[in-house]
Scaffold this motif. Structure first.
Motif, PDB file in Angstrom:
ATOM      1  N   ILE A  49      -9.002  -2.227  -2.161  1.00 53.16           N
ATOM      2  CA  ILE A  49      -8.961  -3.939  -0.618  1.00 53.16           C
ATOM      3  C   ILE A  49      -7.565  -4.070  -0.279  1.00 53.16           C
ATOM      4  O   ILE A  49      -6.969  -3.820   1.190  1.00 53.16           O
ATOM      5  CB  ILE A  49      -9.533  -5.554  -1.342  1.00 53.16           C
ATOM      6  N   LEU A  50      -5.910  -3.927  -0.931  1.00 51.95           N
ATOM      7  CA  LEU A  50      -4.961  -4.433  -0.948  1.00 51.95           C
ATOM      8  C   LEU A  50      -4.578  -3.103   0.509  1.00 51.95           C
ATOM      9  O   LEU A  50      -4.115  -3.623   1.075  1.00 51.95           O
ATOM     10  CB  LEU A  50      -4.157  -5.099  -2.059  1.00 51.95           C
ATOM     11  N   GLY A  51      -4.730  -1.745  -0.338  1.00 46.46           N
ATOM     12  CA  GLY A  51      -4.169  -0.595   0.662  1.00 46.46           C
ATOM     13  C   GLY A  51      -4.749  -0.888   1.801  1.00 46.46           C
ATOM     14  O   GLY A  51      -4.279  -0.509   2.755  1.00 46.46           O
ATOM     15  N   TRP A  52      -6.152  -0.874   2.070  1.00 51.53           N
ATOM     16  CA  TRP A  52      -7.163  -0.749   2.950  1.00 51.53           C
ATOM     17  C   TRP A  52      -6.532  -2.136   4.044  1.00 51.53           C
ATOM     18  O   TRP A  52      -6.012  -1.943   5.642  1.00 51.53           O
ATOM     19  CB  TRP A  52      -8.483  -0.839   3.301  1.00 51.53           C
ATOM     20  N   TRP A  53      -5.920  -3.122   3.381  1.00 51.14           N
ATOM     21  CA  TRP A  53      -5.558  -4.530   4.164  1.00 51.14           C
ATOM     22  C   TRP A  53      -3.828  -4.522   4.781  1.00 51.14           C
ATOM     23  O   TRP A  53      -4.065  -3.966   5.633  1.00 51.14           O
ATOM     24  CB  TRP A  53      -6.067  -5.877   3.562  1.00 51.14           C
ATOM     25  N   ALA A  54      -3.839  -3.208   3.560  1.00 50.87           N
ATOM     26  CA  ALA A  54      -1.902  -3.133   4.244  1.00 50.87           C
ATOM     27  C   ALA A  54      -1.485  -1.863   5.735  1.00 50.87           C
ATOM     28  O   ALA A  54      -1.177  -1.935   6.742  1.00 50.87           O
ATOM     29  CB  ALA A  54      -0.966  -2.765   3.201  1.00 50.87           C
ATOM     30  N   THR A  55      -2.737  -1.004   5.292  1.00 49.11           N
ATOM     31  CA  THR A  55      -2.681  -0.111   6.172  1.00 49.11           C
ATOM     32  C   THR A  55      -3.775  -0.990   7.978  1.00 49.11           C
ATOM     33  O   THR A  55      -3.554  -0.421   9.172  1.00 49.11           O
ATOM     34  CB  THR A  55      -4.028   0.982   5.999  1.00 49.11           C
ATOM     35  N   SER A  56      -4.785  -1.799   7.711  1.00 42.90           N
ATOM     36  CA  SER A  56      -4.996  -1.943   8.976  1.00 42.90           C
ATOM     37  C   SER A  56      -4.637  -2.887   9.595  1.00 42.90           C
ATOM     38  O   SER A  56      -4.438  -2.845  11.285  1.00 42.90           O
ATOM     39  CB  SER A  56      -6.418  -2.919   8.272  1.00 42.90           C
ATOM     40  N   ILE A  57      -3.832  -3.174   9.283  1.00 45.10           N
ATOM     41  CA  ILE A  57      -2.045  -4.986   9.203  1.00 45.10           C
ATOM     42  C   ILE A  57      -0.754  -3.201   9.622  1.00 45.10           C
ATOM     43  O   ILE A  57      -0.493  -3.992  11.506  1.00 45.10           O
ATOM     44  CB  ILE A  57      -1.994  -5.459   8.473  1.00 45.10           C
ATOM     45  N   VAL A  58      -0.792  -2.602   9.580  1.00 43.93           N
ATOM     46  CA  VAL A  58       0.559  -1.850   9.642  1.00 43.93           C
ATOM     47  C   VAL A  58      -0.107  -1.755  11.330  1.00 43.93           C
ATOM     48  O   VAL A  58       0.540  -1.047  12.464  1.00 43.93           O
ATOM     49  CB  VAL A  58       0.397  -0.531   9.397  1.00 43.93           C
ATOM     50  N   ARG A  59      -1.845  -0.593  11.161  1.00 45.16           N
ATOM     51  CA  ARG A  59      -1.949   0.181  11.804  1.00 45.16           C
ATOM     52  C   ARG A  59      -2.134  -0.373  13.086  1.00 45.16           C
ATOM     53  O   ARG A  59      -1.643  -0.019  14.824  1.00 45.16           O
ATOM     54  CB  ARG A  59      -3.009   1.034  11.444  1.00 45.16           C
ATOM     55  N   GLY A  60      -2.276  -2.087  13.169  1.00 49.59           N
ATOM     56  CA  GLY A  60      -2.467  -2.924  14.717  1.00 49.59           C
ATOM     57  C   GLY A  60      -3.478  -2.260  15.379  1.00 49.59           C
ATOM     58  O   GLY A  60      -3.485  -2.529  16.243  1.00 49.59           O
ATOM     59  N   GLY A  61      -4.798  -1.498  14.825  1.00 46.60           N
ATOM     60  CA  GLY A  61      -5.806  -0.702  16.259  1.00 46.60           C
ATOM     61  C   GLY A  61      -5.290   0.250  16.894  1.00 46.60           C
ATOM     62  O   GLY A  61      -6.683   0.688  17.837  1.00 46.60           O
ATOM     63  N   GLY A  62      -4.217   1.094  16.550  1.00 42.91           N
ATOM     64  CA  GLY A  62      -4.261   2.212  17.043  1.00 42.91           C
ATOM     65  C   GLY A  62      -4.142   3.339  16.036  1.00 42.91           C
ATOM     66  O   GLY A  62      -5.254   2.820  15.194  1.00 42.91           O
ATOM     67  N   VAL A  63      -4.452   4.142  16.514  1.00 42.72           N
ATOM     68  CA  VAL A  63      -4.320   5.511  15.634  1.00 42.72           C
ATOM     69  C   VAL A  63      -3.483   5.861  14.171  1.00 42.72           C
ATOM     70  O   VAL A  63      -2.469   5.738  13.841  1.00 42.72           O
ATOM     71  CB  VAL A  63      -3.863   6.451  16.183  1.00 42.72           C
ATOM     72  N   LEU A  64      -4.750   5.962  12.992  1.00 43.72           N
ATOM     73  CA  LEU A  64      -3.730   5.764  12.179  1.00 43.72           C
ATOM     74  C   LEU A  64      -2.810   6.995  11.641  1.00 43.72           C
ATOM     75  O   LEU A  64      -2.702   8.137  12.169  1.00 43.72           O
ATOM     76  CB  LEU A  64      -4.883   6.122  10.676  1.00 43.72           C
ATOM     77  N   THR A  65      -1.435   7.352  10.887  1.00 40.49           N
ATOM     78  CA  THR A  65      -0.738   8.190  10.891  1.00 40.49           C
ATOM     79  C   THR A  65      -0.346   8.026   9.933  1.00 40.49           C
ATOM     80  O   THR A  65      -0.758   7.570   8.694  1.00 40.49           O
ATOM     81  CB  THR A  65       0.620   7.269  11.592  1.00 40.49           C
TER      82      THR A  65
END
Length: 133
Positions: free
Chosen positions: A34-50
């Protein structure tokens, strides 16, 4: 006369290995995901996942899972106050870390982490104190 044959020998207790329960590793893994997914979604900001965003999520989730597992294994040996401080620190640090990823100042993230950590400390202390044997 036959009683002595059924009695166990002194000092020869069977070796029992206590395996950790499923919940002892499933809960930390779930919290880490959950924390990893949440951190990734915050940093991604709706853009493409890098790759770096994915690495941030995987590493932060793995660190939280490892810390939760270690705390869960050591909590029976800790007094109530130390358990409450450990849970408050872990929760406050996690919330502060997630808030810092949203481009807020370090001071704001620290204050939010301290406030939520203190709230968790109080809640955990109450829960542990009421349910102690």
């Amino acid at each position: 006369m036959a009683t002595h044959a059924s009695m166990p020998a002194r000092g020869a207790a069977p070796a029992r290995t206590k395996r950790p329960s499923t919940l002892s590793w499933a809960m930390p893994v779930t919290l880490g995901v959950i924390l990893g997914w949440w951190a990734t979604s915050i940093v991604r900001g709706g853009g493409v996942l890098t790759g770096t965003q994915l690495a941030l999520g995987l590493i932060s989730g793995a660190v939280l899972a490892a810390l939760c597992y270690a705390l869960g294994r050591a909590q029976k040996r800790l007094p109530v106050e130390a358990k409450a401080v450990a849970y408050g620190t872990l929760f406050g640090g996690s919330v502060g870390f997630l808030y810092s990823l949203s481009d807020k100042s370090v001071l704001a993230a620290s204050v939010l982490g301290l406030v939520t950590g203190a709230a968790m400390l109080v809640c955990a202390f109450y829960a542990f104190y009421v349910t102690q044997d």
